[in-house]
Design an enzyme around this catalytic site. Structure first.
Site, PDB file in Angstrom:
ATOM      1  N   HIS A 288      24.304   7.793  42.002  1.00 50.19           N
ATOM      2  CA  HIS A 288      23.554   8.849  42.682  1.00 50.19           C
ATOM      3  C   HIS A 288      23.525  10.103  41.819  1.00 50.19           C
ATOM      4  CE1 HIS A 288      27.264  10.881  43.738  1.00 50.19           C
ATOM      5  NE2 HIS A 288      27.726   9.793  44.348  1.00 50.19           N
TER       6      HIS A 288
ATOM      7  N   HIS B  48      26.716  11.172  39.781  1.00 48.53           N
ATOM      8  CA  HIS B  48      26.949  10.397  38.556  1.00 48.53           C
ATOM      9  C   HIS B  48      25.889  10.744  37.516  1.00 48.53           C
ATOM     10  CE1 HIS B  48      28.184   7.542  41.933  1.00 48.53           C
ATOM     11  NE2 HIS B  48      29.330   7.912  41.381  1.00 48.53           N
TER      12      HIS B  48
ATOM     13  N   CYS C 153      46.625   7.142  50.916  1.00 50.88           N
ATOM     14  CA  CYS C 153      45.216   7.354  51.307  1.00 50.88           C
ATOM     15  C   CYS C 153      44.372   6.316  50.589  1.00 50.88           C
ATOM     16  CB  CYS C 153      44.746   8.768  50.947  1.00 50.88           C
ATOM     17  SG  CYS C 153      42.959   8.940  51.153  1.00 50.88           S
TER      18      CYS C 153
ATOM     19  N   CYS D 169      41.571   7.844  48.260  1.00 46.95           N
ATOM     20  CA  CYS D 169      42.074   8.349  46.971  1.00 46.95           C
ATOM     21  C   CYS D 169      42.735   7.243  46.167  1.00 46.95           C
ATOM     22  CB  CYS D 169      43.108   9.448  47.167  1.00 46.95           C
ATOM     23  SG  CYS D 169      42.497  10.910  47.984  1.00 46.95           S
TER      24      CYS D 169
ATOM     25  N   CYS E 120      43.992  13.657  54.833  1.00 51.64           N
ATOM     26  CA  CYS E 120      43.613  13.839  53.430  1.00 51.64           C
ATOM     27  C   CYS E 120      42.421  14.794  53.403  1.00 51.64           C
ATOM     28  CB  CYS E 120      43.215  12.492  52.824  1.00 51.64           C
ATOM     29  SG  CYS E 120      42.247  12.703  51.308  1.00 51.64           S
TER      30      CYS E 120
ATOM     31  N   HIS F 167      39.083  12.964  52.235  1.00 53.90           N
ATOM     32  CA  HIS F 167      38.520  11.856  53.001  1.00 53.90           C
ATOM     33  C   HIS F 167      38.636  12.040  54.510  1.00 53.90           C
ATOM     34  CE1 HIS F 167      39.203  10.265  48.936  1.00 53.90           C
ATOM     35  NE2 HIS F 167      38.026   9.720  49.170  1.00 53.90           N
TER      36      HIS F 167
ATOM     37  N   LYS G 101      27.619  17.999  52.063  1.00 53.68           N
ATOM     38  CA  LYS G 101      28.244  17.047  51.162  1.00 53.68           C
ATOM     39  C   LYS G 101      27.387  15.776  51.148  1.00 53.68           C
ATOM     40  CE  LYS G 101      32.691  15.391  50.046  1.00 53.68           C
ATOM     41  NZ  LYS G 101      34.068  15.548  49.940  1.00 53.68           N
TER      42      LYS G 101
ATOM     43  N   LYS H 107      27.078   8.400  51.865  1.00 52.59           N
ATOM     44  CA  LYS H 107      26.247   7.288  52.296  1.00 52.59           C
ATOM     45  C   LYS H 107      25.998   7.368  53.799  1.00 52.59           C
ATOM     46  CE  LYS H 107      25.958   2.719  50.347  1.00 52.59           C
ATOM     47  NZ  LYS H 107      26.665   1.552  49.913  1.00 52.59           N
TER      48      LYS H 107
HETATM   49  O1  ME8 Z   1      36.475   8.722  40.444  1.00 49.09           O
HETATM   50  N1  ME8 Z   1      28.742  16.042  42.291  1.00 49.09           N
HETATM   51  O2  ME8 Z   1      34.804   7.187  40.114  1.00 49.09           O
HETATM   52  P1  ME8 Z   1      33.637   7.756  41.038  1.00 49.09           P
HETATM   53  C1  ME8 Z   1      29.047  16.002  40.988  1.00 49.09           C
HETATM   54  N2  ME8 Z   1      36.496   5.542  38.966  1.00 49.09           N
HETATM   55  N3  ME8 Z   1      29.576  14.925  40.377  1.00 49.09           N
HETATM   56  C2  ME8 Z   1      29.818  13.847  41.110  1.00 49.09           C
HETATM   57  C3  ME8 Z   1      29.538  13.819  42.501  1.00 49.09           C
HETATM   58  C4  ME8 Z   1      28.956  14.985  43.090  1.00 49.09           C
HETATM   59  N4  ME8 Z   1      28.612  15.072  44.367  1.00 49.09           N
HETATM   60  N5  ME8 Z   1      29.882  12.601  42.950  1.00 49.09           N
HETATM   61  C5  ME8 Z   1      30.362  11.891  41.890  1.00 49.09           C
HETATM   62  C6  ME8 Z   1      36.059   7.686  39.969  1.00 49.09           C
HETATM   63  N6  ME8 Z   1      30.316  12.638  40.778  1.00 49.09           N
HETATM   64  C7  ME8 Z   1      36.951   6.876  39.054  1.00 49.09           C
HETATM   65  C8  ME8 Z   1      36.995   7.541  37.704  1.00 49.09           C
HETATM   66  S1  ME8 Z   1      37.790   7.657  35.161  1.00 49.09           S
HETATM   67  C9  ME8 Z   1      39.013   6.990  34.256  1.00 49.09           C
HETATM   68  C10 ME8 Z   1      37.877   6.865  36.713  1.00 49.09           C
HETATM   69  C11 ME8 Z   1      30.692  12.201  39.424  1.00 49.09           C
HETATM   70  O3  ME8 Z   1      32.598   6.700  41.073  1.00 49.09           O
HETATM   71  C12 ME8 Z   1      31.727  13.102  38.807  1.00 49.09           C
HETATM   72  O4  ME8 Z   1      31.726  12.897  37.421  1.00 49.09           O
HETATM   73  O5  ME8 Z   1      34.172   8.257  42.318  1.00 49.09           O
HETATM   74  C13 ME8 Z   1      33.010  12.559  39.401  1.00 49.09           C
HETATM   75  O6  ME8 Z   1      34.156  12.967  38.696  1.00 49.09           O
HETATM   76  C14 ME8 Z   1      32.747  11.076  39.270  1.00 49.09           C
HETATM   77  O7  ME8 Z   1      31.326  10.941  39.519  1.00 49.09           O
HETATM   78  C15 ME8 Z   1      33.548  10.244  40.247  1.00 49.09           C
HETATM   79  O8  ME8 Z   1      33.048   8.938  40.183  1.00 49.09           O
END
Ligand code: ME8
Length: 648
Positions: free
Chosen positions: A17, A20, A125, A128, A142, A145, A294, A297
């Protein structure tokens, strides 16, 4: 020099989304910027595929975790080309090389005595995927969440994180830009001012099987973070590959604030235990909200990359993302905000500068870059200084992840150049043969500004920059528009270069509110289309009514301002008969710009008197006030036609 930039590897429990997309666009822009500076760059992204969340998501769809991970990981991989993001490496934590490295590192840390077995009771959690401390809870929940953690008592393996606490604190204090922006550095230091607990790094297989088995105990799998963080090393072929030796010392990790602790604390202490030098920098950005809510989904307001690109265009979205978010702070996504940026910054400011300058170059110098005279005037000097100042601010801010500031600096030059045109009035210079050298200098300066803009916008809007390069007569990879060391100074544009002229860079957009698919939280936008039948619907007008108006292409042969009026211009047009039309476009067009233009006009209206002048028709314009500032664009035809040609 080399640069290694990474994004987080994204969980495959949800589809890509805007959040990312933002992180990946930032990493891509930064890689392109560093390449523009001549650096060797390695940009890595990927997917995080083990752990509770993935196992649960797969179970919900009733498929095996691996098949589920394959499906969603494929969606992430496919999303990045849509956003013109070009990672050098896409890593998956289910890759055999990664699994082997995680096991090898676990064994090394275990052999060193930094992993021990203990019983533990903690508050877990699921969101997390970690145990929370009492202090982290808000009203027993948490905070991220909004769920009560579950108390779990079990035997597990622990990593001696506490052993490295002091060393980590002194590293952060010694390296001021290890974690940026500074608020996140302070947050980590404040967390580390309390005693650090050791990290539980295993999950009994009785509770979770979807993970990497511990090499020293087959009854456990590894905690997902101990697995995921290691991806940054796997991707470089640690420990022997030449990529590791070249790129690891330059590693810069890019994340959002949600995963600050695992990166700043878990990862740093893991590296200390391994005896690997710490990464160079951690860049932390804020969160995107959708219209201040926020994104989630369940709220149905998650926006995917494909939808973003289809609705707004690739480059406008990249520009918006980088310009709208002050790196480090939260930002809000809204259709109004992106359309306003597109129409105002891109179509009005940049697009207009480009098309105006090139159409003057076409009209006055036949699209051949003219020779600037040596003794420039004060106003030329100021333009050149503005360009030099832009380059300095751009370089500094891009290197420090202040993309919004870098783009602000670029747009200061755009608006400086637009004002330059209004002040020097090239159309007036063109009337006087003696002013030819002056006109040539002005046109050279404008084309040189366009070249510099093409160069600095390349990392942000690669497609638009390529279009601009071609319009200026360059191959898209010509160093004048693709290398900062070569092109990043004033005066690189060659005299006599043949320009090609320019298509509209950014067709304007309006929000088609009626078509918003609110229920899906998606946004529909379409290019402005007059006479769109779908809008007329059942209540549409009869075509015969339309035919009552005699709309023709008229050619403007003379234009002047109506005295005592800011708005009105007196236009002499050929329709094909000569007639006078008074038009309210004076705030948007200079009379001199209009001579020779073909525009559309209604030619059979009753004559009307405006400020004492009889107007025999009405010029058609498109009105746009999407960003709250009215702008009238003249309607015109795509190819020259005979004056008086009728519209049907
Ligand atoms: O945390 N605004 O994966 P994740 C800005 N797998 N950036 C956002 C966002 C938002 N609303 N939502 C997601 C994980 N991101 C772990 C990481 S690394 C070794 C493991 C982006 O799929 C942002 O970069 O939950 C955030 O840090 C990341 O997606 C979290 O992705």
């Amino acid at each position: 020099m080399s640069v290694y930039i990474t994004t987080p590897i994204y969980y495959v429990n949800a589809e890509p989304h805007i959040g990312h997309a933002y992180t990946t666009i930032v990493a891509d822009t930064y890689s392109r910027f560093q390449r523009l500076r001549g650096q060797r760059v390695r940009f890595q992204t990927g997917t995080d595929e083990h752990g509770d969340k993935i196992a649960e998501a797969a179970a919900r769809e009733d498929i095996a975790p691996r098949a589920y991970a394959d499906k969603i990981s494929g969606k992430f991989r496919a999303a990045w080309p849509l956003l013109a993001c070009k990672p050098d490496n896409f890593i998956r934590t289910t890759d055999p090389a990664h699994i082997a490295l995680v096991r090898r590192i676990l064994q090394t840390v275990y052999d060193k005595g930094d992993i021990y077995f203990d019983s533990y009771t903690g508050l877990y959690c699921r969101g997390c995927e970690r145990f929370l401390t009492e202090k982290e809870l808000v009203d027993g929940l948490c905070p991220d969440h909004r769920a009560a953690p579950r108390e779990i008592a079990e035997q597990n393996y622990f990593f001696r994180m506490s052993k490295y606490q002091d060393k980590l604190v002194s590293h952060i204090k010694k390296h001021a830009d290890f974690i940026t922006p500074v608020r996140y550095r302070n947050e980590v230091l404040s967390f580390l001012s309390e005693p650090l607990e050791d990290l539980c790094i295993s999950r009994p297989k009785s509770r979770l099987t979807w993970g990497i088995e511990l090499p020293f105990d087959e009854n456990f799998v590894t905690y997902v973070w101990f697995d995921a963080l290691i991806n940054y090393l796997t991707g470089l072929g640690y420990p022997d590959d030449k990529n590791f030796h070249e790129f690891w010392p330059t590693a810069e990790h890019l994340i959002a604030k949600d995963i600050l602790k695992p990166h700043a604390i878990y990862w740093s202490t893991m590296l200390m235990s391994l005896g690997v030098p710490l990464y160079k920098k951690l860049h932390v950005h804020g969160y995107w909200n959708n219209e201040d809510a926020k994104m989630s989904k369940s709220l149905g307001n998650v926006i995917g990359p494909q939808e973003l690109v289809e609705s707004y265009g690739l480059d406008p979205f990249r520009y918006f993302a980088l310009r709208e978010m002050s790196f480090g702070l939260d930002a809000s996504f809204s259709r109004e905000a992106i359309i306003a940026r597109r129409n105002s910054d891109l179509a009005n400011d940049l697009g207009n500068l480009f098309s105006r300058s090139l159409s003057m170059a076409e009209k006055y110098v036949g699209l051949i870059v003219p020779v600037p005279v040596a003794d420039e005037s004060e106003i030329d000097h100021e333009l050149r200084e503005a360009a030099v100042a832009m380059l300095a601010a751009y370089n500094e801010n891009m290197a420090d992840f202040r993309f919004h500031r870098a783009l602000q600096a670029v747009w200061e030059l755009v608006s400086h150049a637009n004002k330059y045109i209004v002040t020097v009035e090239p159309w007036a210079l063109a009337k006087d043969e003696k002013q030819k050298p002056r006109l040539d200098t002005v046109l050279y300066n404008l084309c040189e500004v366009l070249r510099l803009l093409t160069l600095v916008l390349r990392p942000v809007m690669p497609d638009t920059s390529a279009k601009m390069a071609v319009a200026l007569g360059y191959a898209p990879d010509d160093e004048a528009v693709a290398s900062l060391p070569v092109g990043g100074r004033w005066g690189v544009l060659a005299v006599d270069q043949r320009l090609r002229g320019c298509p509209a860079l950014f067709p304007r957009l309006e929000v088609a509110k009626a078509q918003e698919k609110q229920s899906e939280g998606s946004i529909q936008v379409k290019a402005v289309k007059h006479g769109d039948e779908s809008q007329a619907g059942e209540t549409g007008q009869d075509i015969a009514d339309f035919r009552k108006f005699d709309i023709r292409v008229v050619e403007i042969v003379a234009a002047s301002r109506v005295k005592k009026s800011d708005k009105l211009l007196r236009l002499t047009v050929l329709a094909p008969d000569e007639r006078i039309i008074v038009s309210g476009i004076g705030q948007y067009y200079a009379p001199e710009e209009l001579i020779g233009r073909q525009v559309l006009a209604v030619c059979n209206l009753k004559p009307a008197k405006l400020m004492g002048i009889t107007s025999q028709g009405m010029i058609l314009t498109a009105r746009d006030d999407a960003d709250g500032r009215e702008w009238l664009a003249l309607s015109t035809v795509m190819a020259p036609v005979a004056a008086g040609a009728s519209i049907s």
